[in-house]
Design a protein around this motif. Structure first.
Motif, PDB file in Angstrom:
ATOM      1  N   HIS A 121     -42.282 -25.603 -75.906  1.00 24.65           N
ATOM      2  CA  HIS A 121     -43.339 -26.609 -76.098  1.00 24.65           C
ATOM      3  C   HIS A 121     -43.031 -27.920 -75.371  1.00 24.65           C
ATOM      4  CE1 HIS A 121     -46.633 -28.735 -78.001  1.00 24.65           C
ATOM      5  NE2 HIS A 121     -45.788 -29.701 -78.327  1.00 24.65           N
ATOM      6  N   SER A 122     -41.783 -28.352 -75.419  1.00 30.74           N
ATOM      7  CA  SER A 122     -41.415 -29.633 -74.794  1.00 30.74           C
ATOM      8  C   SER A 122     -41.355 -29.547 -73.270  1.00 30.74           C
ATOM      9  CB  SER A 122     -40.066 -30.119 -75.340  1.00 30.74           C
ATOM     10  OG  SER A 122     -39.031 -29.224 -74.982  1.00 30.74           O
ATOM     11  N   LEU A 123     -41.496 -28.337 -72.725  1.00 29.05           N
ATOM     12  CA  LEU A 123     -41.428 -28.145 -71.266  1.00 29.05           C
ATOM     13  C   LEU A 123     -42.796 -27.873 -70.652  1.00 29.05           C
ATOM     14  CD1 LEU A 123     -38.456 -25.594 -71.192  1.00 29.05           C
ATOM     15  CD2 LEU A 123     -38.285 -28.063 -70.857  1.00 29.05           C
ATOM     16  N   ILE A 124     -43.819 -27.865 -71.477  1.00 30.05           N
ATOM     17  CA  ILE A 124     -45.113 -27.314 -71.070  1.00 30.05           C
ATOM     18  C   ILE A 124     -45.702 -27.995 -69.831  1.00 30.05           C
ATOM     19  CG2 ILE A 124     -46.789 -28.669 -72.413  1.00 30.05           C
ATOM     20  CD1 ILE A 124     -46.493 -24.807 -72.370  1.00 30.05           C
ATOM     21  N   LYS A 125     -45.379 -29.262 -69.596  1.00 26.02           N
ATOM     22  CA  LYS A 125     -45.913 -29.972 -68.424  1.00 26.02           C
ATOM     23  C   LYS A 125     -45.339 -29.441 -67.113  1.00 26.02           C
ATOM     24  CE  LYS A 125     -47.007 -34.334 -70.739  1.00 26.02           C
ATOM     25  NZ  LYS A 125     -46.717 -35.793 -70.825  1.00 26.02           N
ATOM     26  N   ALA A 126     -44.192 -28.778 -67.192  1.00 29.54           N
ATOM     27  CA  ALA A 126     -43.545 -28.248 -65.985  1.00 29.54           C
ATOM     28  C   ALA A 126     -43.989 -26.823 -65.668  1.00 29.54           C
ATOM     29  CB  ALA A 126     -42.027 -28.285 -66.154  1.00 29.54           C
ATOM     30  N   ILE A 127     -44.871 -26.289 -66.511  1.00 27.61           N
ATOM     31  CA  ILE A 127     -45.317 -24.902 -66.360  1.00 27.61           C
ATOM     32  C   ILE A 127     -46.798 -24.891 -65.990  1.00 27.61           C
ATOM     33  CG2 ILE A 127     -45.645 -22.729 -67.629  1.00 27.61           C
ATOM     34  CD1 ILE A 127     -43.230 -23.818 -69.400  1.00 27.61           C
ATOM     35  N   GLU A 128     -47.209 -23.911 -65.211  1.00 29.86           N
ATOM     36  CA  GLU A 128     -48.612 -23.801 -64.823  1.00 29.86           C
ATOM     37  C   GLU A 128     -49.507 -23.733 -66.064  1.00 29.86           C
ATOM     38  OE1 GLU A 128     -50.185 -23.779 -61.570  1.00 29.86           O
ATOM     39  OE2 GLU A 128     -48.270 -24.809 -61.484  1.00 29.86           O
ATOM     40  N   PRO A 129     -50.684 -24.383 -66.034  1.00 34.97           N
ATOM     41  CA  PRO A 129     -51.565 -24.441 -67.208  1.00 34.97           C
ATOM     42  C   PRO A 129     -51.876 -23.080 -67.834  1.00 34.97           C
ATOM     43  CG  PRO A 129     -52.353 -25.916 -65.510  1.00 34.97           C
ATOM     44  CD  PRO A 129     -51.214 -25.147 -64.905  1.00 34.97           C
ATOM     45  N   SER A 130     -52.055 -22.068 -66.999  1.00 36.37           N
ATOM     46  CA  SER A 130     -52.347 -20.728 -67.534  1.00 36.37           C
ATOM     47  C   SER A 130     -51.139 -19.815 -67.342  1.00 36.37           C
ATOM     48  CB  SER A 130     -53.559 -20.129 -66.816  1.00 36.37           C
ATOM     49  OG  SER A 130     -53.300 -20.047 -65.416  1.00 36.37           O
ATOM     50  N   GLY A 131     -49.960 -20.430 -67.326  1.00 30.49           N
ATOM     51  CA  GLY A 131     -48.775 -19.701 -66.896  1.00 30.49           C
ATOM     52  C   GLY A 131     -47.804 -19.256 -67.964  1.00 30.49           C
TER      53      GLY A 131
END
Length: 213
Positions: A121-131
């Motif tokens: 959850h705390s990394l979600i900005k570094a992951i593709e939106p639908s990824g």
């Protein structure tokens, strides 16, 4: 959208599952009259019984052990956000930061979708939106997942020799990086021959490979 794609595993790759179980055991031990080792053993037992960790089953089993009047409290302790964040490997954030300009990162994991998502959850900005691809049987979903990235240069970072070998049999052009942490998943047989292009001990080494390709 970049031309390079990374399929990134969670447990024992970016998330220290051994540390998570240890801290979870300590949290329950400090709250209830149950030993840390018993909590860890229940966690492992359920994992072996079902093939992946099912949080609802864990809460049910512990409620039976501790008392059903504590069920809500047991659930709250299990889902404590701070512990999920604490048990990411120290090199995870720097790894994602280093590669963010060169590759699109997708999570490719096995397990309960809500529980696995809580770990990142705390990394979600570094992951593709639908990824976020999380499956009960990751092995059987490899082929369909890889097909989504036709025409892209695909990398995978995973700690499972079976996943690495399977993905190589699907497409030999995929760059496979097997990570074997000092405290690795004891369920995997690392003595078997691996088809991995690279075997690394940390994400710092994985980042260098991705940046060089």
């Amino acid at each position: 959208m970049k031309n390079k794609v990374l399929l990134l595993d969670i447990d024992y790759t970016i998330h220290d599952n051994s540390l998570f179980k240890n801290l979870l055991g300590k949290d329950f031990q400090s709250k209830f009259s149950i030993s840390k080792n018993k909590i860890i053993n229940i966690y492992k037992l359920l994992l072996n019984e079902t093939g992946f960790f099912k949080p609802d089953l864990f809460v049910e089993r512990l409620s039976k052990e501790i008392g059903y009047d504590h069920k809500i409290e047991i659930k709250n302790i299990l889902w404590q956000k701070k512990r999920f964040k604490q048990t990411l490997y120290p090199d995870t954030r720097l790894f994602l930061k280093k590669i963010q300009d060169t590759i699109d990162t997708y999570i490719f994991s096995k397990g309960d979708k809500l529980f696995q998502t809580a770990k990142i959850h705390s990394l979600i900005k570094a992951i593709e939106p639908s990824g976020v691809f999380i499956f009960k049987n990751k092995y059987n979903k490899l082929n369909n997942t890889v097909k989504k990235f036709k025409g892209k240069k695909v990398f995978i970072v995973d700690d499972s020799p079976d996943i690495i070998n399977k993905i190589k049999s699907i497409d030999n052009k995929i760059v496979t990086i097997m990570i074997k942490r000092p405290k690795f998943n004891k369920n995997y047989d690392y003595s078997k021959k691996t088809l991995a292009d690279y075997v690394v001990k940390n994400l710092t080494a994985a980042a260098k490979i991705i940046e060089s390709k």
